[in-house]
Design a protein around this motif. Structure first.
Motif, short mmCIF file in Angstrom:
data_model
loop_
_atom_site.label_atom_id
_atom_site.label_comp_id
_atom_site.label_asym_id
_atom_site.label_seq_id
_atom_site.Cartn_x
_atom_site.Cartn_y
_atom_site.Cartn_z
N SER A 4 -4.73 -11.31 4.84
CA SER A 4 -4.24 -9.95 5.08
C SER A 4 -2.86 -9.70 4.46
O SER A 4 -2.41 -8.54 4.42
CB SER A 4 -4.21 -9.60 6.58
OG SER A 4 -3.07 -10.15 7.22
N THR A 56 0.11 -10.08 1.20
CA THR A 56 0.12 -9.71 -0.21
C THR A 56 0.48 -10.90 -1.09
O THR A 56 1.48 -11.57 -0.85
CB THR A 56 1.12 -8.56 -0.45
OG1 THR A 56 0.68 -7.39 0.26
CG2 THR A 56 1.21 -8.23 -1.95
N LEU A 78 -11.10 -4.23 -8.00
CA LEU A 78 -9.85 -4.70 -7.42
C LEU A 78 -8.77 -3.63 -7.39
O LEU A 78 -7.72 -3.81 -6.76
CB LEU A 78 -9.32 -5.91 -8.21
CG LEU A 78 -10.19 -7.15 -8.21
CD1 LEU A 78 -9.68 -8.16 -9.24
CD2 LEU A 78 -10.22 -7.80 -6.83
N SER A 100 -7.95 -0.91 -5.97
CA SER A 100 -7.29 -0.39 -4.76
C SER A 100 -6.26 -1.36 -4.19
O SER A 100 -5.40 -0.97 -3.39
CB SER A 100 -8.33 -0.07 -3.70
OG SER A 100 -9.01 -1.23 -3.28
N ARG A 101 -6.32 -2.62 -4.58
CA ARG A 101 -5.43 -3.63 -4.01
C ARG A 101 -4.41 -4.18 -5.01
O ARG A 101 -3.56 -4.98 -4.64
CB ARG A 101 -6.25 -4.79 -3.45
CG ARG A 101 -7.21 -4.42 -2.33
CD ARG A 101 -7.71 -5.66 -1.60
NE ARG A 101 -8.60 -6.47 -2.42
CZ ARG A 101 -8.45 -7.79 -2.58
NH1 ARG A 101 -7.46 -8.43 -2.02
NH2 ARG A 101 -9.33 -8.46 -3.32
N LEU A 131 -1.26 -8.38 -5.17
CA LEU A 131 -2.62 -8.17 -4.68
C LEU A 131 -2.54 -8.13 -3.17
O LEU A 131 -2.19 -9.13 -2.53
CB LEU A 131 -3.54 -9.30 -5.15
CG LEU A 131 -5.00 -9.22 -4.71
CD1 LEU A 131 -5.68 -8.02 -5.34
CD2 LEU A 131 -5.75 -10.50 -5.08
N SER A 132 -2.86 -6.99 -2.62
CA SER A 132 -2.68 -6.79 -1.18
C SER A 132 -3.93 -7.15 -0.38
O SER A 132 -5.02 -7.32 -0.93
CB SER A 132 -2.30 -5.33 -0.90
OG SER A 132 -3.37 -4.48 -1.28
N SER A 133 -3.74 -7.30 0.91
CA SER A 133 -4.84 -7.53 1.86
C SER A 133 -5.77 -8.65 1.41
O SER A 133 -6.98 -8.48 1.35
CB SER A 133 -5.63 -6.23 2.05
OG SER A 133 -4.81 -5.16 2.45
N ASP A 178 -10.05 -14.38 -2.37
CA ASP A 178 -9.03 -14.24 -3.42
C ASP A 178 -8.42 -15.59 -3.81
O ASP A 178 -7.55 -15.64 -4.68
CB ASP A 178 -7.92 -13.29 -2.95
CG ASP A 178 -8.42 -11.87 -2.76
OD1 ASP A 178 -8.19 -11.30 -1.67
OD2 ASP A 178 -9.06 -11.34 -3.68
#
Lengths: 115, 122
Positions: free
Chosen positions: B15, B17, B65, B67-68, B84-86, B91
């Motif tokens: 969750s 980044t 990818l 959106s993140r 790269l979030s969340s 990942d």
């Protein structure tokens, strides 16, 4: 269905030749694309080999031997990396790549075994 | 000879980044003919392009990818970065930075970093 499909593995003997294929999905016309090829050995990043669109539009990577060459088989919608005079050092994973729908797309890779 | 080097944490919690930086040496990141990209490779699998950026900040992201992902460039330090979030376990991968060399509108990744393994785990 993936945009680019490569056989997962291929074996060939030293001194022989190998044709590694990269099949484009139906509806994605190989004739319209420049296909780049990369070689990756274990524990190392990929290395650029060459790119091929046509015999008049191609590029060989710096220091890449001429026994590596590219071509296409339009009837099969396939890009081909041809390696002649196979050497043990050619044993590696090989990836094709194209620019499609505003994204760089890689094939799943072919593991070439030279034995 | 141009060299690229990835840096950043090797372990990120789910969750959170993921943040990586690529430092370019032996050449300028400000070349108008070049883009700079991030590619990842999950253990035992193939290559996935994450996104690319020009020296002026024009970005292209892989749609799944997008959106993140945020990629940025710092020309004063000859670096570009990935966020790269969340993140999830999916990942977890080796992340490579690379130069996308373009001539006459045709491009290929010619210089690559050695890669950095990022594991997502609590």
């Amino acid at each position: 269905q993936a945009v680019l499909t490569q056989p997962s593995s291929l074996s060939a003997s030293p001194g022989a030749s190998a044709s590694l294929t990269c099949t484009l999905r139906s509806g994605v016309n190989v004739g319209s694309y420049t296909i780049s090829w990369y070689q990756q050995k274990p524990g190392s990043p990929p290395q650029y080999l060459l790119r091929y669109k046509s015999d008049s539009d191609k590029h060989q990577g710096s220091g890449v031997p001429s026994r590596f060459s590219g071509s296409k088989a339009a009837s099969a919608n396939v890009g081909i990396l041809f390696i002649s005079g196979l050497q043990s050092e050619d044993e590696a994973d090989y990836y094709c790549m194209i620019w499609h729908s505003s994204a760089w797309v890689f094939g799943g890779g072919t593991k070439l075994t030279v034995l | 000879q141009m060299q690229l080097q990835e840096s950043g944490p090797g372990l990120v919690k789910p969750s959170e980044t993921l943040s990586l930086t690529c430092t370019v040496s032996g050449g300028s990141i400000s070349s108008s003919s070049d883009y700079w990209g991030w590619i990842r490779q999950s253990p035992g699998t193939g290559l996935v392009w994450i996104g690319s950026i020009s020296y002026s900040g024009i970005t292209y992201y892989n749609p799944p990818l997008k959106s993140r992902v945020t990629i940025s460039v710092d020309t004063s330090n000859n670096q570009f970065s990935l966020r790269l979030s969340s993140v999830t376990a999916a990942d977890t991968a080796v992340y490579y930075c690379a130069r996308l060399y373009c001539t006459d509108g045709v491009c290929h990744f010619d210089y690559w970093g050695q890669g950095i393994l990022v594991t997502v785990s609590s």
